[in-house]
Design a protein around this motif. Structure first.
Motif, PDB file in Angstrom:
ATOM      1  N   ALA A   1      16.775  35.548   8.977  1.00  0.00           N
ATOM      2  CA  ALA A   1      17.205  34.557   9.287  1.00  0.00           C
ATOM      3  C   ALA A   1      17.540  34.652  10.638  1.00  0.00           C
ATOM      4  CB  ALA A   1      18.343  34.373   8.635  1.00  0.00           C
ATOM      5  N   THR A   2      16.155  34.334  11.494  1.00  0.00           N
ATOM      6  CA  THR A   2      15.894  34.836  12.910  1.00  0.00           C
ATOM      7  C   THR A   2      16.022  33.953  14.046  1.00  0.00           C
ATOM      8  OG1 THR A   2      15.485  36.327  14.484  1.00  0.00           O
ATOM      9  CG2 THR A   2      13.813  35.494  12.471  1.00  0.00           C
ATOM     10  N   GLY A   3      16.449  33.214  15.421  1.00  0.00           N
ATOM     11  CA  GLY A   3      15.540  32.299  16.324  1.00  0.00           C
ATOM     12  C   GLY A   3      14.463  32.352  16.596  1.00  0.00           C
ATOM     13  N   GLY A   4      14.285  33.884  16.636  1.00  0.00           N
ATOM     14  CA  GLY A   4      13.060  34.721  18.029  1.00  0.00           C
ATOM     15  C   GLY A   4      13.620  35.660  18.768  1.00  0.00           C
ATOM     16  N   SER A   5      13.587  36.233  19.151  1.00  0.00           N
ATOM     17  CA  SER A   5      13.298  37.241  20.584  1.00  0.00           C
ATOM     18  C   SER A   5      14.352  36.787  21.208  1.00  0.00           C
ATOM     19  CB  SER A   5      12.069  37.554  21.408  1.00  0.00           C
ATOM     20  OG  SER A   5      11.215  37.379  20.733  1.00  0.00           O
ATOM     21  N   ARG A   6      15.370  37.743  21.549  1.00  0.00           N
ATOM     22  CA  ARG A   6      16.599  37.747  22.253  1.00  0.00           C
ATOM     23  C   ARG A   6      16.407  37.750  23.596  1.00  0.00           C
ATOM     24  NH1 ARG A   6      21.358  42.119  20.221  1.00  0.00           N
ATOM     25  NH2 ARG A   6      20.420  41.041  18.619  1.00  0.00           N
ATOM     26  N   MET A   7      17.282  36.455  24.342  1.00  0.00           N
ATOM     27  CA  MET A   7      16.594  35.739  25.692  1.00  0.00           C
ATOM     28  C   MET A   7      16.932  36.796  26.360  1.00  0.00           C
ATOM     29  SD  MET A   7      14.761  33.209  25.438  1.00  0.00           S
ATOM     30  CE  MET A   7      14.129  33.958  24.170  1.00  0.00           C
TER      31      MET A   7
ATOM     32  N   GLU B   1      29.314  43.759  12.253  1.00  0.00           N
ATOM     33  CA  GLU B   1      27.768  44.402  12.014  1.00  0.00           C
ATOM     34  C   GLU B   1      27.536  44.931  13.968  1.00  0.00           C
ATOM     35  OE1 GLU B   1      26.373  45.491   9.718  1.00  0.00           O
ATOM     36  OE2 GLU B   1      27.326  43.448   8.406  1.00  0.00           O
ATOM     37  N   GLU B   2      26.667  45.513  14.076  1.00  0.00           N
ATOM     38  CA  GLU B   2      26.369  45.753  15.043  1.00  0.00           C
ATOM     39  C   GLU B   2      25.262  45.601  16.111  1.00  0.00           C
ATOM     40  OE1 GLU B   2      28.885  47.937  17.372  1.00  0.00           O
ATOM     41  OE2 GLU B   2      30.098  47.752  15.569  1.00  0.00           O
ATOM     42  N   GLU B   3      24.914  45.466  14.542  1.00  0.00           N
ATOM     43  CA  GLU B   3      23.249  44.612  15.324  1.00  0.00           C
ATOM     44  C   GLU B   3      22.680  43.272  14.255  1.00  0.00           C
ATOM     45  OE1 GLU B   3      20.642  43.363  17.108  1.00  0.00           O
ATOM     46  OE2 GLU B   3      21.304  44.687  18.558  1.00  0.00           O
ATOM     47  N   SER B   4      21.993  42.806  15.289  1.00  0.00           N
ATOM     48  CA  SER B   4      21.212  41.527  14.604  1.00  0.00           C
ATOM     49  C   SER B   4      20.495  42.007  12.717  1.00  0.00           C
ATOM     50  CB  SER B   4      20.822  40.219  14.521  1.00  0.00           C
ATOM     51  OG  SER B   4      19.604  41.336  15.174  1.00  0.00           O
ATOM     52  N   VAL B   5      20.307  43.121  12.100  1.00  0.00           N
ATOM     53  CA  VAL B   5      19.702  43.550  10.908  1.00  0.00           C
ATOM     54  C   VAL B   5      20.692  44.623  10.369  1.00  0.00           C
ATOM     55  CG1 VAL B   5      17.270  43.130  11.501  1.00  0.00           C
ATOM     56  CG2 VAL B   5      18.296  45.076  11.991  1.00  0.00           C
ATOM     57  N   VAL B   6      20.435  44.586   9.070  1.00  0.00           N
ATOM     58  CA  VAL B   6      20.679  45.648   8.231  1.00  0.00           C
ATOM     59  C   VAL B   6      19.830  45.901   7.393  1.00  0.00           C
ATOM     60  CG1 VAL B   6      22.462  46.280   6.992  1.00  0.00           C
ATOM     61  CG2 VAL B   6      22.603  44.609   8.215  1.00  0.00           C
TER      62      VAL B   6
ATOM     63  N   SER C   1      17.692  43.053   5.628  1.00  0.00           N
ATOM     64  CA  SER C   1      18.901  41.732   5.722  1.00  0.00           C
ATOM     65  C   SER C   1      18.790  40.977   7.137  1.00  0.00           C
ATOM     66  CB  SER C   1      19.594  41.109   5.158  1.00  0.00           C
ATOM     67  OG  SER C   1      20.390  40.556   4.477  1.00  0.00           O
ATOM     68  N   PHE C   2      18.614  39.957   7.498  1.00  0.00           N
ATOM     69  CA  PHE C   2      18.949  39.911   8.673  1.00  0.00           C
ATOM     70  C   PHE C   2      20.802  38.196   8.686  1.00  0.00           C
ATOM     71  CE2 PHE C   2      14.586  39.981  10.280  1.00  0.00           C
ATOM     72  CZ  PHE C   2      14.240  40.317  11.582  1.00  0.00           C
ATOM     73  N   GLU C   3      21.276  38.935  10.496  1.00  0.00           N
ATOM     74  CA  GLU C   3      22.674  38.979  10.053  1.00  0.00           C
ATOM     75  C   GLU C   3      22.375  37.742  11.353  1.00  0.00           C
ATOM     76  OE1 GLU C   3      25.332  37.036  10.187  1.00  0.00           O
ATOM     77  OE2 GLU C   3      25.904  39.008   8.858  1.00  0.00           O
ATOM     78  N   PHE C   4      21.912  36.330  10.757  1.00  0.00           N
ATOM     79  CA  PHE C   4      22.006  35.640  11.760  1.00  0.00           C
ATOM     80  C   PHE C   4      23.018  34.780  12.306  1.00  0.00           C
ATOM     81  CE2 PHE C   4      22.163  30.904  13.183  1.00  0.00           C
ATOM     82  CZ  PHE C   4      20.626  30.855  13.990  1.00  0.00           C
ATOM     83  N   GLY C   5      24.497  34.994  12.234  1.00  0.00           N
ATOM     84  CA  GLY C   5      25.261  35.313  13.232  1.00  0.00           C
ATOM     85  C   GLY C   5      25.565  36.513  14.035  1.00  0.00           C
TER      86      GLY C   5
ATOM     87  N   ARG D   1      16.480  45.122  21.692  1.00  0.00           N
ATOM     88  CA  ARG D   1      15.711  46.340  21.196  1.00  0.00           C
ATOM     89  C   ARG D   1      16.096  47.173  20.464  1.00  0.00           C
ATOM     90  NH1 ARG D   1      15.593  49.706  27.297  1.00  0.00           N
ATOM     91  NH2 ARG D   1      17.858  49.444  27.112  1.00  0.00           N
ATOM     92  N   ARG D   2      16.890  47.068  20.469  1.00  0.00           N
ATOM     93  CA  ARG D   2      18.282  47.811  18.929  1.00  0.00           C
ATOM     94  C   ARG D   2      17.731  47.172  18.044  1.00  0.00           C
ATOM     95  NH1 ARG D   2      22.780  49.259  16.358  1.00  0.00           N
ATOM     96  NH2 ARG D   2      23.413  51.547  16.109  1.00  0.00           N
ATOM     97  N   THR D   3      17.240  46.139  17.522  1.00  0.00           N
ATOM     98  CA  THR D   3      16.633  45.703  16.222  1.00  0.00           C
ATOM     99  C   THR D   3      15.101  45.564  16.139  1.00  0.00           C
ATOM    100  OG1 THR D   3      18.211  43.479  17.751  1.00  0.00           O
ATOM    101  CG2 THR D   3      16.607  43.460  15.300  1.00  0.00           C
ATOM    102  N   GLY D   4      14.669  46.340  16.843  1.00  0.00           N
ATOM    103  CA  GLY D   4      13.085  46.987  17.472  1.00  0.00           C
ATOM    104  C   GLY D   4      13.515  48.326  16.454  1.00  0.00           C
TER     105      GLY D   4
END
Length: 453
Positions: free
Chosen positions: A112-118, A55-60, A75-79, A87-90
Protein backbone atom coordinates in the motif's frame (compact mmCIF):
# COMPACT_ATOMS: atom_id res chain seq x y z
CA UNK A 1 -13.11 -0.24 -1.65
CA UNK A 2 -10.65 1.77 0.44
CA UNK A 3 -8.26 -0.53 2.30
CA UNK A 4 -6.83 1.61 5.05
CA UNK A 5 -5.70 -1.13 7.42
CA UNK A 6 -2.48 -0.34 9.21
CA UNK A 7 0.54 -2.44 8.35
CA UNK A 8 0.12 -4.54 11.49
CA UNK A 9 -3.64 -4.88 11.10
CA UNK A 10 -3.06 -6.20 7.57
CA UNK A 11 -0.55 -8.67 8.99
CA UNK A 12 -2.95 -9.76 11.75
CA UNK A 13 -5.76 -10.29 9.23
CA UNK A 14 -3.60 -12.68 7.22
CA UNK A 15 -1.28 -14.52 9.58
CA UNK A 16 -1.45 -16.88 12.50
CA UNK A 17 2.09 -16.06 13.64
CA UNK A 18 4.37 -13.10 13.01
CA UNK A 19 7.83 -12.29 14.35
CA UNK A 20 9.20 -8.92 13.32
CA UNK A 21 12.80 -8.96 12.15
CA UNK A 22 15.14 -6.21 13.31
CA UNK A 23 18.11 -6.47 11.02
CA UNK A 24 21.46 -5.31 12.35
CA UNK A 25 22.52 -4.25 8.87
CA UNK A 26 19.71 -1.71 8.50
CA UNK A 27 20.97 1.82 8.90
CA UNK A 28 19.02 4.37 10.92
CA UNK A 29 19.14 7.05 8.24
CA UNK A 30 18.17 10.62 8.86
CA UNK A 31 15.98 10.12 11.90
CA UNK A 32 17.43 13.25 13.50
CA UNK A 33 17.62 15.46 10.43
CA UNK A 34 15.81 16.66 7.35
CA UNK A 35 17.13 13.86 5.16
CA UNK A 36 19.62 13.67 2.29
CA UNK A 37 18.20 16.79 0.60
CA UNK A 38 17.97 18.79 3.82
CA UNK A 39 14.27 19.23 3.03
CA UNK A 40 12.92 21.76 5.50
CA UNK A 41 10.36 20.20 7.81
CA UNK A 42 11.05 16.60 6.74
CA UNK A 43 12.17 15.56 10.22
CA UNK A 44 8.97 16.99 11.69
CA UNK A 45 6.88 15.14 9.09
CA UNK A 46 8.57 11.89 9.99
CA UNK A 47 8.05 12.51 13.68
CA UNK A 48 4.35 13.20 13.18
CA UNK A 49 4.00 10.08 11.04
CA UNK A 50 5.73 7.99 13.69
CA UNK A 51 3.53 9.38 16.44
CA UNK A 52 0.38 8.79 14.41
CA UNK A 53 1.20 5.22 13.29
CA UNK A 54 3.56 3.92 15.95
CA UNK A 55 6.01 2.95 13.19
CA UNK A 56 9.49 4.27 12.46
CA UNK A 57 9.22 3.65 8.71
CA UNK A 58 6.69 2.86 6.00
CA UNK A 59 7.27 -0.91 6.02
CA UNK A 60 7.31 -3.70 8.58
CA UNK A 61 8.84 -7.10 7.83
CA UNK A 62 9.33 -10.38 9.60
CA UNK A 63 8.81 -14.14 9.64
CA UNK A 64 5.21 -15.23 9.32
CA UNK A 65 3.04 -18.31 9.24
CA UNK A 66 0.00 -18.18 6.96
CA UNK A 67 -2.26 -21.20 7.22
CA UNK A 68 0.69 -23.16 8.62
CA UNK A 69 2.96 -22.10 5.73
CA UNK A 70 6.14 -20.17 6.53
CA UNK A 71 7.21 -17.08 4.63
CA UNK A 72 8.91 -13.73 4.97
CA UNK A 73 6.23 -11.04 5.09
CA UNK A 74 6.45 -7.35 4.18
CA UNK A 75 3.60 -5.00 5.03
CA UNK A 76 3.34 -1.32 4.09
CA UNK A 77 2.09 1.34 6.47
CA UNK A 78 0.26 3.82 4.25
CA UNK A 79 -0.27 6.14 7.19
CA UNK A 80 3.48 6.75 7.31
CA UNK A 81 3.99 9.39 4.60
CA UNK A 82 1.69 7.58 2.19
CA UNK A 83 3.64 4.32 2.40
CA UNK A 84 6.35 6.02 0.37
CA UNK A 85 9.75 4.53 -0.32
CA UNK A 86 12.76 6.35 1.07
CA UNK A 87 16.34 5.34 1.76
CA UNK A 88 15.55 3.55 5.01
CA UNK A 89 12.57 1.84 3.37
CA UNK A 90 15.05 0.50 0.82
CA UNK A 91 17.21 -0.85 3.65
CA UNK A 92 14.25 -2.66 5.20
CA UNK A 93 13.03 -4.07 1.89
CA UNK A 94 16.48 -5.28 0.97
CA UNK A 95 16.74 -6.95 4.38
CA UNK A 96 13.40 -8.68 3.82
CA UNK A 97 14.46 -10.07 0.45
CA UNK A 98 17.75 -11.22 1.94
CA UNK A 99 15.95 -12.93 4.82
CA UNK A 100 13.82 -14.83 2.32
CA UNK A 101 16.87 -15.78 0.28
CA UNK A 102 19.00 -17.02 3.16
CA UNK A 103 16.11 -18.94 4.73
CA UNK A 104 14.82 -20.34 1.44
CA UNK A 105 11.33 -18.97 2.07
CA UNK A 106 8.76 -17.32 -0.20
CA UNK A 107 8.33 -13.56 0.13
CA UNK A 108 4.81 -12.17 0.55
CA UNK A 109 4.34 -8.41 0.17
CA UNK A 110 1.22 -6.57 1.39
CA UNK A 111 1.62 -3.38 -0.61
CA UNK A 112 0.00 0.00 0.00
CA UNK A 113 2.13 2.84 -1.28
CA UNK A 114 1.99 6.06 -3.23
CA UNK A 115 5.49 5.58 -4.63
CA UNK A 116 8.85 7.25 -4.01
CA UNK A 117 9.28 9.83 -1.25
CA UNK A 118 9.48 13.38 -2.62
CA UNK A 119 11.45 14.71 0.38
CA UNK A 120 14.37 12.42 -0.53
CA UNK A 121 14.32 13.12 -4.27
CA UNK A 122 16.57 10.95 -6.43
CA UNK A 123 17.91 9.20 -3.35
CA UNK A 124 14.41 7.83 -2.84
CA UNK A 125 13.94 6.96 -6.50
CA UNK A 126 17.13 4.89 -6.64
CA UNK A 127 15.73 2.61 -3.95
CA UNK A 128 13.77 1.00 -6.78
CA UNK A 129 17.06 -0.23 -8.21
CA UNK A 130 17.93 -1.75 -4.85
CA UNK A 131 14.57 -3.49 -4.66
CA UNK A 132 14.92 -4.78 -8.21
CA UNK A 133 18.39 -6.14 -7.46
CA UNK A 134 17.23 -7.81 -4.25
CA UNK A 135 14.25 -9.32 -6.08
CA UNK A 136 16.53 -10.66 -8.81
CA UNK A 137 18.81 -12.27 -6.21
CA UNK A 138 15.86 -13.96 -4.56
CA UNK A 139 14.51 -15.13 -7.91
CA UNK A 140 17.88 -16.61 -8.83
CA UNK A 141 17.92 -18.49 -5.52
CA UNK A 142 14.52 -20.02 -6.29
CA UNK A 143 11.91 -18.95 -3.71
CA UNK A 144 8.67 -17.50 -5.03
CA UNK A 145 7.45 -13.94 -4.61
CA UNK A 146 3.76 -13.23 -4.02
CA UNK A 147 2.26 -9.74 -3.92
CA UNK A 148 -1.06 -8.61 -2.45
CA UNK A 149 -2.05 -5.23 -3.84
CA UNK A 150 -3.86 -3.09 -1.29
CA UNK A 151 -5.23 0.40 -1.85
CA UNK A 152 -3.34 2.18 -3.29
CA UNK A 153 -0.49 0.40 -5.04
CA UNK A 154 1.10 2.96 -7.33
CA UNK A 155 4.44 4.28 -8.55
CA UNK A 156 7.64 2.41 -7.89
CA UNK A 157 6.02 0.09 -5.36
CA UNK A 158 3.79 -1.27 -8.13
CA UNK A 159 6.63 -1.32 -10.66
CA UNK A 160 8.95 -3.36 -8.39
CA UNK A 161 7.46 -5.39 -5.54
CA UNK A 162 4.02 -5.57 -7.17
CA UNK A 163 4.40 -6.15 -10.89
CA UNK A 164 7.69 -7.98 -10.35
CA UNK A 165 6.15 -10.76 -8.24
CA UNK A 166 5.52 -14.26 -9.55
CA UNK A 167 1.90 -14.28 -8.37
CA UNK A 168 -0.07 -11.04 -8.06
CA UNK A 169 -3.31 -10.86 -6.08
CA UNK A 170 -5.30 -7.69 -5.40
CA UNK A 171 -8.08 -6.60 -3.11
CA UNK A 172 -11.34 -5.52 -4.77
CA UNK A 173 -11.42 -1.87 -5.80
CA UNK A 174 -7.77 -1.25 -5.01
CA UNK A 175 -6.15 1.56 -6.96
CA UNK A 176 -3.34 -0.04 -8.97
CA UNK A 177 -1.14 1.69 -11.51
CA UNK A 178 2.22 3.25 -12.16
CA UNK A 179 0.68 6.71 -12.22
CA UNK A 180 -0.86 7.89 -8.95
CA UNK A 181 -4.15 9.75 -8.84
CA UNK A 182 -2.51 13.19 -8.71
CA UNK A 183 -0.24 12.79 -11.73
CA UNK A 184 -2.18 10.75 -14.29
CA UNK A 185 -3.83 12.46 -17.30
CA UNK A 186 -7.06 14.25 -16.44
CA UNK A 187 -8.97 12.39 -19.17
CA UNK A 188 -7.60 8.93 -18.27
CA UNK A 189 -10.04 6.04 -17.95
CA UNK A 190 -10.27 5.47 -14.17
CA UNK A 191 -11.03 1.76 -14.63
CA UNK A 192 -7.54 1.24 -16.04
CA UNK A 193 -6.09 2.16 -12.65
CA UNK A 194 -8.09 -0.36 -10.62
CA UNK A 195 -7.44 -3.94 -9.61
CA UNK A 196 -10.31 -5.04 -11.84
CA UNK A 197 -8.94 -3.09 -14.79
CA UNK A 198 -5.48 -4.54 -14.32
CA UNK A 199 -6.97 -8.04 -14.14
CA UNK A 200 -8.78 -7.51 -17.43
CA UNK A 201 -5.52 -6.28 -18.97
CA UNK A 202 -3.60 -9.39 -17.90
CA UNK A 203 -1.40 -7.56 -15.39
CA UNK A 204 -2.51 -9.42 -12.26
CA UNK A 205 -3.71 -12.94 -11.55
CA UNK A 206 -6.78 -12.54 -9.36
CA UNK A 207 -8.91 -10.13 -7.37
CA UNK A 208 -9.53 -11.72 -3.97
CA UNK A 209 -12.08 -10.54 -1.36
CA UNK A 210 -10.51 -9.83 2.06
CA UNK A 211 -12.28 -12.73 3.78
CA UNK A 212 -10.87 -15.18 1.21
CA UNK A 213 -7.33 -13.81 1.28
CA UNK A 214 -5.85 -15.92 4.14
CA UNK A 215 -6.93 -19.22 2.58
CA UNK A 216 -5.92 -18.12 -0.92
CA UNK A 217 -2.45 -17.00 0.14
CA UNK A 218 -1.98 -20.16 2.24
CA UNK A 219 -2.88 -22.33 -0.74
CA UNK A 220 -0.49 -20.41 -2.96
CA UNK A 221 2.30 -20.83 -0.45
CA UNK A 222 1.58 -24.54 -0.29
CA UNK A 223 1.72 -24.80 -4.08
CA UNK A 224 4.76 -22.60 -4.60
CA UNK A 225 6.82 -23.89 -1.69
CA UNK A 226 6.07 -27.60 -2.07
CA UNK A 227 7.71 -28.54 -5.37
CA UNK A 228 7.26 -31.98 -6.81
CA UNK A 229 10.09 -34.29 -5.88
CA UNK A 230 12.25 -35.28 -8.88
CA UNK A 231 12.00 -38.83 -7.62
CA UNK A 232 8.26 -38.76 -8.34
CA UNK A 233 8.95 -38.09 -12.01
CA UNK A 234 6.67 -36.37 -14.52
CA UNK A 235 3.07 -35.40 -13.91
CA UNK A 236 0.87 -38.49 -14.35
CA UNK A 237 -1.00 -38.73 -17.63
CA UNK A 238 -4.70 -37.94 -17.14
CA UNK A 239 -7.21 -40.66 -17.89
CA UNK A 240 -9.35 -40.09 -20.96
CA UNK A 241 -12.86 -38.89 -20.14
CA UNK A 242 -14.55 -40.23 -23.26
CA UNK A 243 -15.17 -43.85 -24.23
CA UNK A 244 -15.29 -43.00 -27.93
CA UNK A 245 -13.58 -45.69 -29.99
CA UNK A 246 -10.64 -45.20 -32.29
CA UNK A 247 -11.57 -43.49 -35.57
CA UNK A 248 -11.61 -45.55 -38.74
CA UNK A 249 -10.62 -42.75 -41.13
CA UNK A 250 -8.75 -39.49 -40.83
CA UNK A 251 -11.95 -37.53 -41.31
CA UNK A 252 -13.59 -39.60 -38.55
CA UNK A 253 -10.78 -38.47 -36.25
CA UNK A 254 -11.42 -34.83 -37.17
CA UNK A 255 -15.17 -35.18 -36.60
CA UNK A 256 -14.70 -36.83 -33.21
CA UNK A 257 -12.24 -34.13 -32.09
CA UNK A 258 -14.62 -31.38 -33.18
CA UNK A 259 -17.71 -32.93 -31.59
CA UNK A 260 -19.46 -30.46 -29.26
CA UNK A 261 -20.09 -33.32 -26.80
CA UNK A 262 -16.41 -34.17 -26.39
CA UNK A 263 -14.97 -33.44 -22.90
CA UNK A 264 -13.03 -30.17 -22.78
CA UNK A 265 -10.10 -28.90 -20.72
CA UNK A 266 -12.19 -27.77 -17.74
CA UNK A 267 -13.56 -31.31 -17.29
CA UNK A 268 -10.06 -32.80 -17.48
CA UNK A 269 -8.63 -30.30 -15.00
CA UNK A 270 -11.51 -30.83 -12.56
CA UNK A 271 -11.06 -34.59 -12.70
CA UNK A 272 -7.28 -34.40 -12.38
CA UNK A 273 -6.70 -31.91 -9.55
CA UNK A 274 -7.86 -31.80 -5.95
CA UNK A 275 -7.85 -28.02 -6.25
CA UNK A 276 -6.43 -25.42 -8.64
CA UNK A 277 -4.96 -21.94 -8.35
CA UNK A 278 -5.30 -20.10 -11.66
CA UNK A 279 -2.78 -17.72 -13.15
CA UNK A 280 -3.87 -15.37 -15.91
CA UNK A 281 -2.53 -12.69 -18.18
CA UNK A 282 0.63 -12.19 -20.16
CA UNK A 283 1.85 -9.12 -18.20
CA UNK A 284 1.86 -7.26 -21.52
CA UNK A 285 -1.74 -6.09 -21.54
CA UNK A 286 -3.42 -9.24 -22.84
CA UNK A 287 -5.43 -12.26 -21.76
CA UNK A 288 -6.69 -15.31 -23.62
CA UNK A 289 -10.04 -16.70 -22.41
CA UNK A 290 -9.33 -19.88 -24.36
CA UNK A 291 -6.44 -20.92 -22.13
CA UNK A 292 -6.34 -22.18 -18.55
CA UNK A 293 -3.06 -21.85 -16.65
CA UNK A 294 -1.96 -22.20 -13.06
CA UNK A 295 -0.80 -24.55 -10.35
CA UNK A 296 -2.80 -27.39 -8.85
CA UNK A 297 -2.55 -29.99 -6.12
CA UNK A 298 -2.95 -33.68 -6.86
CA UNK A 299 -2.41 -36.39 -4.25
CA UNK A 300 -0.33 -34.03 -2.11
CA UNK A 301 1.83 -32.93 -5.02
CA UNK A 302 2.07 -29.61 -6.87
CA UNK A 303 1.75 -29.69 -10.67
CA UNK A 304 1.62 -26.70 -13.01
CA UNK A 305 -0.82 -26.80 -15.90
CA UNK A 306 -1.43 -25.12 -19.26
CA UNK A 307 -4.61 -26.17 -21.03
CA UNK A 308 -6.12 -25.09 -24.34
CA UNK A 309 -9.91 -24.95 -24.42
CA UNK A 310 -10.67 -25.64 -28.08
CA UNK A 311 -10.29 -22.14 -29.49
CA UNK A 312 -7.53 -20.62 -31.58
CA UNK A 313 -4.83 -19.65 -29.07
CA UNK A 314 -3.95 -15.97 -29.07
CA UNK A 315 -0.52 -14.37 -28.55
CA UNK A 316 -1.44 -13.44 -24.98
CA UNK A 317 -2.19 -17.10 -24.33
CA UNK A 318 1.22 -18.25 -25.52
CA UNK A 319 2.97 -15.57 -23.47
CA UNK A 320 0.96 -16.61 -20.40
CA UNK A 321 1.81 -20.26 -21.02
CA UNK A 322 5.51 -19.47 -21.29
CA UNK A 323 5.36 -17.47 -18.06
CA UNK A 324 3.79 -20.36 -16.16
CA UNK A 325 6.15 -22.98 -17.59
CA UNK A 326 9.20 -20.88 -16.70
CA UNK A 327 7.93 -20.27 -13.18
CA UNK A 328 7.29 -23.99 -12.70
CA UNK A 329 10.76 -24.75 -14.00
CA UNK A 330 12.34 -22.33 -11.53
CA UNK A 331 10.41 -23.83 -8.62
CA UNK A 332 11.03 -27.44 -9.62
CA UNK A 333 7.37 -28.19 -10.34
CA UNK A 334 6.42 -30.65 -13.14
CA UNK A 335 4.14 -29.39 -15.90
CA UNK A 336 1.02 -30.83 -17.53
CA UNK A 337 -0.16 -29.44 -20.87
CA UNK A 338 -3.50 -30.25 -22.49
CA UNK A 339 -3.68 -29.60 -26.22
CA UNK A 340 -6.95 -28.67 -27.88
CA UNK A 341 -6.85 -25.97 -30.54
CA UNK A 342 -7.56 -25.71 -34.25
CA UNK A 343 -4.35 -23.68 -34.35
CA UNK A 344 -2.87 -20.35 -33.38
CA UNK A 345 -4.98 -17.27 -34.00
CA UNK A 346 -3.95 -15.86 -37.37
CA UNK A 347 -6.07 -12.73 -37.76
CA UNK A 348 -4.54 -9.29 -38.24
CA UNK A 349 -4.91 -8.44 -34.57
CA UNK A 350 -2.96 -11.55 -33.60
CA UNK A 351 -0.18 -10.65 -36.02
CA UNK A 352 0.03 -7.14 -34.60
CA UNK A 353 0.15 -8.61 -31.10
CA UNK A 354 3.23 -10.64 -31.99
CA UNK A 355 1.90 -14.12 -32.70
CA UNK A 356 5.19 -15.42 -34.07
CA UNK A 357 7.29 -14.20 -31.16
CA UNK A 358 4.73 -15.44 -28.63
CA UNK A 359 4.66 -18.94 -30.15
CA UNK A 360 8.45 -18.95 -30.32
CA UNK A 361 8.57 -18.06 -26.63
CA UNK A 362 6.39 -21.04 -25.75
CA UNK A 363 8.48 -23.42 -27.85
CA UNK A 364 11.55 -22.08 -26.04
CA UNK A 365 9.98 -22.44 -22.58
CA UNK A 366 9.22 -26.12 -23.25
CA UNK A 367 12.64 -26.73 -24.80
CA UNK A 368 14.49 -25.07 -21.91
CA UNK A 369 12.48 -26.68 -19.11
CA UNK A 370 14.53 -28.79 -16.74
CA UNK A 371 11.41 -30.15 -15.07
CA UNK A 372 9.47 -32.92 -16.82
CA UNK A 373 6.57 -31.89 -19.06
CA UNK A 374 3.66 -34.24 -19.78
CA UNK A 375 1.29 -33.58 -22.68
CA UNK A 376 -2.12 -35.02 -23.50
CA UNK A 377 -3.89 -34.14 -26.74
CA UNK A 378 -7.59 -34.13 -25.81
CA UNK A 379 -9.11 -32.74 -29.02
CA UNK A 380 -7.79 -30.85 -32.00
CA UNK A 381 -4.05 -30.60 -32.46
CA UNK A 382 -3.76 -27.94 -35.12
CA UNK A 383 -0.31 -27.20 -36.49
CA UNK A 384 2.44 -25.28 -34.67
CA UNK A 385 -0.15 -23.58 -32.50
CA UNK A 386 -0.68 -26.95 -30.81
CA UNK A 387 2.86 -28.29 -31.12
CA UNK A 388 4.23 -25.30 -29.17
CA UNK A 389 2.72 -26.84 -26.02
CA UNK A 390 3.70 -30.44 -26.74
CA UNK A 391 6.41 -32.21 -24.75
CA UNK A 392 8.91 -33.90 -27.11
CA UNK A 393 8.97 -37.59 -26.27
CA UNK A 394 6.24 -37.40 -23.63
CA UNK A 395 3.04 -36.67 -25.56
CA UNK A 396 -0.08 -38.84 -25.34
CA UNK A 397 -3.36 -38.74 -27.24
CA UNK A 398 -6.97 -39.61 -26.51
CA UNK A 399 -9.16 -41.62 -28.87
CA UNK A 400 -11.17 -38.53 -29.75
CA UNK A 401 -8.22 -36.40 -30.82
CA UNK A 402 -6.09 -35.71 -33.85
CA UNK A 403 -2.74 -33.98 -34.46
CA UNK A 404 -1.84 -32.60 -37.84
CA UNK A 405 0.62 -30.36 -39.61
CA UNK A 406 -2.45 -28.24 -40.37
CA UNK A 407 -6.21 -28.71 -40.47
CA UNK A 408 -7.21 -30.87 -43.47
CA UNK A 409 -9.28 -28.04 -44.99
CA UNK A 410 -6.24 -25.75 -44.95
CA UNK A 411 -3.98 -28.51 -46.25
CA UNK A 412 -6.31 -29.06 -49.18
CA UNK A 413 -6.34 -25.32 -49.91
CA UNK A 414 -2.55 -25.12 -49.80
CA UNK A 415 -2.33 -28.09 -52.19
CA UNK A 416 -4.91 -26.43 -54.50
CA UNK A 417 -7.37 -29.25 -54.00
CA UNK A 418 -11.13 -28.94 -54.22
CA UNK A 419 -13.37 -29.05 -51.13
CA UNK A 420 -14.52 -32.56 -51.93
CA UNK A 421 -10.93 -33.76 -51.55
CA UNK A 422 -10.68 -32.66 -47.89
CA UNK A 423 -11.61 -36.08 -46.50
CA UNK A 424 -9.05 -37.87 -48.61
CA UNK A 425 -6.46 -35.31 -47.55
CA UNK A 426 -7.25 -36.05 -43.92
CA UNK A 427 -6.44 -39.72 -44.55
CA UNK A 428 -3.17 -38.83 -46.26
CA UNK A 429 -2.08 -36.63 -43.34
CA UNK A 430 -2.17 -39.66 -41.01
CA UNK A 431 -3.53 -37.58 -38.17
CA UNK A 432 -5.48 -40.28 -36.29
CA UNK A 433 -4.42 -41.17 -32.73
CA UNK A 434 -3.20 -44.61 -33.80
CA UNK A 435 -1.26 -43.05 -36.68
CA UNK A 436 0.48 -40.68 -34.29
CA UNK A 437 1.61 -43.59 -32.10
CA UNK A 438 2.85 -45.52 -35.14
CA UNK A 439 4.76 -42.47 -36.39
CA UNK A 440 6.41 -41.99 -32.98
CA UNK A 441 4.75 -38.61 -32.39
CA UNK A 442 2.73 -39.91 -29.42
CA UNK A 443 3.73 -42.52 -26.87
CA UNK A 444 0.30 -44.10 -26.46
CA UNK A 445 -3.44 -43.70 -26.85
CA UNK A 446 -4.94 -42.96 -23.43
CA UNK A 447 -8.24 -44.57 -22.50
CA UNK A 448 -10.71 -44.06 -19.66
CA UNK A 449 -9.98 -45.41 -16.20
CA UNK A 450 -11.70 -48.83 -16.14
CA UNK A 451 -12.49 -48.41 -12.44
CA UNK A 452 -14.84 -45.57 -13.34
CA UNK A 453 -17.11 -47.85 -15.36
Amino acid sequence: MRDRLTARAAIAALTTEFEELVESGVADHDTDGDGPLSWAGYADSRARAAARTGEEESVVHGLASIGGRSCVLVSFEFGFLGGSLGRRTGDLLEAAYEAARTRGLPLVSLIATGGSRMQEGMVALTQLQRVARASARLRAAGPAQLAVLRDPTTGGGWATLGAGADVILALPGAQVGFAGSRVRPADADPHAYTAEGQLAAGQIDAVVPPDELPETVARWLQALHAPGSPALGPAPVPDALSATGLPVTGWDAVRQARSPSRPRAEAYLDAYFDHRLPLGGDRCGGTDPGLRCGFGRRDGRTIAYVAQCGTATRPAGYRTAARVIRLADRLGVPVLTLIDTPGAANDAEAERAGAGAAIAGTFAAIAEARVPVTTLVIGEGGSGGALALAAPGNTYVTQDSYFSVIAPESAAAILKRTPDEVRATADQLRLRPQDLVELGIARAVVRPDPSED
